[in-house]
Design an enzyme around this catalytic site. Structure first.
Site, short mmCIF file in Angstrom:
data_model
loop_
_atom_site.label_atom_id
_atom_site.label_comp_id
_atom_site.label_asym_id
_atom_site.label_seq_id
_atom_site.Cartn_x
_atom_site.Cartn_y
_atom_site.Cartn_z
CG PHE A 120 -9.35 8.43 4.68
CD1 PHE A 120 -10.13 9.54 4.38
CD2 PHE A 120 -9.03 8.18 6.01
CE1 PHE A 120 -10.60 10.39 5.39
CE2 PHE A 120 -9.49 9.03 7.02
CZ PHE A 120 -10.28 10.12 6.71
CB THR A 155 -6.45 0.91 1.10
OG1 THR A 155 -6.71 0.11 2.24
CG2 THR A 155 -6.96 0.24 -0.16
N GLY A 333 -8.06 -31.54 -2.13
CA GLY A 333 -6.62 -31.19 -2.12
C GLY A 333 -6.29 -30.07 -3.09
CD GLU A 356 -11.84 1.54 5.03
OE1 GLU A 356 -11.92 2.38 5.94
OE2 GLU A 356 -11.31 1.78 3.94
N GLY A 357 -11.56 -0.45 10.14
CA GLY A 357 -12.01 -0.73 11.50
C GLY A 357 -11.96 -2.21 11.77
C1 LIG Z 1 -5.57 -4.64 4.19
C2 LIG Z 1 -5.55 -3.45 5.09
C3 LIG Z 1 -5.85 -2.19 4.56
C4 LIG Z 1 -5.83 -1.07 5.40
N1 LIG Z 1 -6.10 0.17 4.88
C5 LIG Z 1 -6.01 1.27 5.67
C6 LIG Z 1 -6.21 2.58 5.13
O1 LIG Z 1 -6.54 2.76 3.94
N2 LIG Z 1 -6.02 3.64 5.95
C7 LIG Z 1 -5.69 3.51 7.25
O2 LIG Z 1 -5.54 4.50 7.93
N3 LIG Z 1 -5.49 2.28 7.81
C8 LIG Z 1 -5.65 1.16 7.05
N4 LIG Z 1 -5.43 -0.09 7.58
C9 LIG Z 1 -5.10 -0.21 8.98
C10 LIG Z 1 -6.29 -0.67 9.81
O3 LIG Z 1 -7.24 0.37 9.90
C11 LIG Z 1 -5.74 -1.09 11.17
O4 LIG Z 1 -5.03 -2.30 10.99
C12 LIG Z 1 -6.84 -1.26 12.21
O5 LIG Z 1 -7.42 -0.01 12.49
C13 LIG Z 1 -6.28 -1.85 13.49
O6 LIG Z 1 -5.18 -1.08 13.91
P1 LIG Z 1 -3.79 -1.82 14.28
O7 LIG Z 1 -3.44 -2.70 13.15
O8 LIG Z 1 -2.81 -0.80 14.68
O9 LIG Z 1 -4.16 -2.72 15.50
P2 LIG Z 1 -4.34 -2.20 17.01
O10 LIG Z 1 -5.14 -0.96 17.04
O11 LIG Z 1 -3.02 -2.19 17.68
O12 LIG Z 1 -5.22 -3.39 17.61
C14 LIG Z 1 -4.67 -4.69 17.86
C15 LIG Z 1 -5.82 -5.61 18.28
O13 LIG Z 1 -6.48 -5.07 19.44
C16 LIG Z 1 -7.86 -4.88 19.18
N5 LIG Z 1 -8.30 -3.62 19.79
C17 LIG Z 1 -7.66 -2.44 19.78
N6 LIG Z 1 -8.38 -1.51 20.44
C18 LIG Z 1 -9.50 -2.12 20.87
C19 LIG Z 1 -10.63 -1.69 21.62
N7 LIG Z 1 -10.75 -0.44 22.06
N8 LIG Z 1 -11.58 -2.60 21.88
C20 LIG Z 1 -11.48 -3.88 21.44
N9 LIG Z 1 -10.44 -4.34 20.72
C21 LIG Z 1 -9.46 -3.47 20.46
C22 LIG Z 1 -7.97 -4.77 17.67
O14 LIG Z 1 -9.27 -5.11 17.22
C23 LIG Z 1 -6.90 -5.76 17.22
O15 LIG Z 1 -7.44 -7.05 17.26
C24 LIG Z 1 -5.49 -1.22 6.77
C25 LIG Z 1 -5.20 -2.49 7.28
C26 LIG Z 1 -5.24 -3.60 6.47
C27 LIG Z 1 -4.92 -4.95 7.04
#
Ligand SMILES: Cc1cc2nc3c(=O)[nH]c(=O)nc-3n(C[C@H](O)[C@H](O)[C@H](O)COP(=O)(O)OP(=O)(O)OC[C@H]3O[C@@H](n4cnc5c(N)ncnc54)[C@H](O)[C@@H]3O)c2cc1C
Length: 376
Positions: A120, A155, A333, A356-357
């Protein structure tokens, strides 16, 4: 366990634990080091039918519900979190095809999902949290859709062959399309160099004038945000199960080690400092399990489950990280050594606060729900 499994679920649980003990557990550290599932394991895994667990029997699957799929994800996560994470990515994607796909699309793709991995895809390089900031788009031309854009951090990205992809269909709306890697213009990109969940590739895809028919639209035009949210809620039940599995894994390692490690001629299980850590891990596991199982029960009963599923993942993501840290400390350790499995549990658990958020977004979602309930 707060739920009573049916007879077929008990048999499934037995089969999964036998398989996972024999085929996965011995490879746990290897999978982390090699950053891949060994090919033989993968073939056995697919041939045993784990991909089709939740697919209805009419489409060639086993037709199990979310109690069974979350139990299965948990059972794998106790032995290796990555293999559970790969299943989570697949199950939640298949769920959306099942819920939002047309009859034609389901007849074509659900039988394939028994042996082809699904993913997804929402996140883009410029951001994941703000979905309305996405730029990848779908444009209607005649009776076809033309898809363009770059998606990242998926993922199973690279391993998956079929993707549910959220795309802009106007500046203010997103829609969800099913895209197959066989389509002209589809390309896999690089794999992310992530620190944990090393058996699961997380990667990017490129869509360059990919043409799909109307039947590849999931739900209706503009329903993309709702489908993305639904995918998150389905996934968060399974992420809770992964968190509980990692926590149980940490508990098993800590207990095994503490029983045989001696200080002044006594096993360290006699020390309060060690007992406290083991107790904290055990409580965290029970709490996470109660939350994800409650969410699964609500989903099956047709009741709202988003809040509890989000609680399962937000609580479980932090509890499993802390549990892995406690277990590392119990091993002293050696816990800090790559020769022992605890350090990769710490890295694996950390993913659960992002995928997933993000944790921050989940906190906001839960607070909104709880505050609005308080108004009633
Ligand atoms: C192991 C892994 C698997 C993943 N799998 C998928 C997948 O299958 N499909 C997919 O589409 N994505 C996937 N992702 C991506 C994941 O959904 C995003 O990393 C996540 O949504 C955050 O987006 P970003 O990394 O661009 O961070 P950003 O959106 O740039 O956010 C950066 C920081 O700001 C905070 N932040 C941003 N907006 C707000 C707000 N409105 N209020 C408060 N805090 C906020 C965030 O919490 C974060 O700490 C995956 C990520 C990881 C690490």
């Amino acid at each position: 366990m707060s739920i009573k499994l049916t007879q077929s679920q008990v048999m499934l649980h037995q089969m999964v634990t036998d398989f996972a003990d024999k085929e996965v557990k011995p490879l746990d550290i290897l999978i982390d080091k090699q950053r891949n599932f060994p090919a033989e394991l993968w073939d056995k895994f697919v041939n045993t039918g784990f991909l089709g667990l939740t697919i209805p029997e009419e489409y060639g699957g086993a037709g199990f519900d979310v109690i069974a799929s979350s139990q299965t994800v948990y059972d794998f996560a106790v032995r290796n979190a990555s293999i559970a994470f790969t299943l989570e990515g697949h199950y939640k994607s298949v769920d959306q095809v099942l819920k939002y796909g047309t009859t034609e699309l389901k007849e074509k793709y659900l039988p394939q999902a028994n042996n082809r991995i699904f993913g997804f895809s929402s996140t883009e390089p410029q951001g994941g949290s703000n979905v309305m900031g996405h730029t990848a788009k779908a444009v209607k031309e005649g009776d076809k859709w033309v898809l363009n854009g770059n998606k990242t951090m998926i993922t199973n990205g690279g391993l998956a062959e079929v993707y549910c992809v959220l795309l802009k269909t106007s500046p203010t709306e997103l829609s969800c399309f099913l895209v197959d890697e066989d389509m002209p213009g589809f390309k896999h990109g690089k794999r992310e160099n992530f620190i944990g969940m090393n058996g699961t590739p997380i990667g990017e895809i490129f869509l360059e004038n990919v043409i799909v028919s109307e039947e590849h639209l999931l739900g209706t035009v503009g329903q993309g945000v709702a489908i993305g949210d639904n995918a998150h809620y389905d996934a968060r039940i399974l992420m809770g199960a992964i968190a509980a599995g990692i926590t149980e894994h940490a508990l098993n390692i800590a207990i095994d080690y503490a029983k045989q490690r001696e200080v002044k001629g006594e096993p360290i299980t006699q020390l309060y400092s060690i007992q406290e850590k083991i107790t904290e891990i055990a409580i965290a596991k029970e709490n996470t399990q109660l939350l994800y199982q409650e969410a699964a029960k609500l989903k099956i009963a047709g009741k709202p489950y988003a809040k509890v599923a989000t609680m399962a993942k937000s609580y479980g993501s932090r509890a499993s990280y802390t549990a892995a840290d406690h277990a590392l400390q119990v091993l002293g350790g050696y816990g800090y050594s790559r020769e022992y499995p605890v350090e990769h549990l710490l890295r694996d658990a950390r993913a659960l606060q992002l995928a997933e958020g993000s944790l921050e977004k989940m906190m906001i979602e839960i607070a909104k729900e709880v505050v609005s309930e308080g108004k009633e």
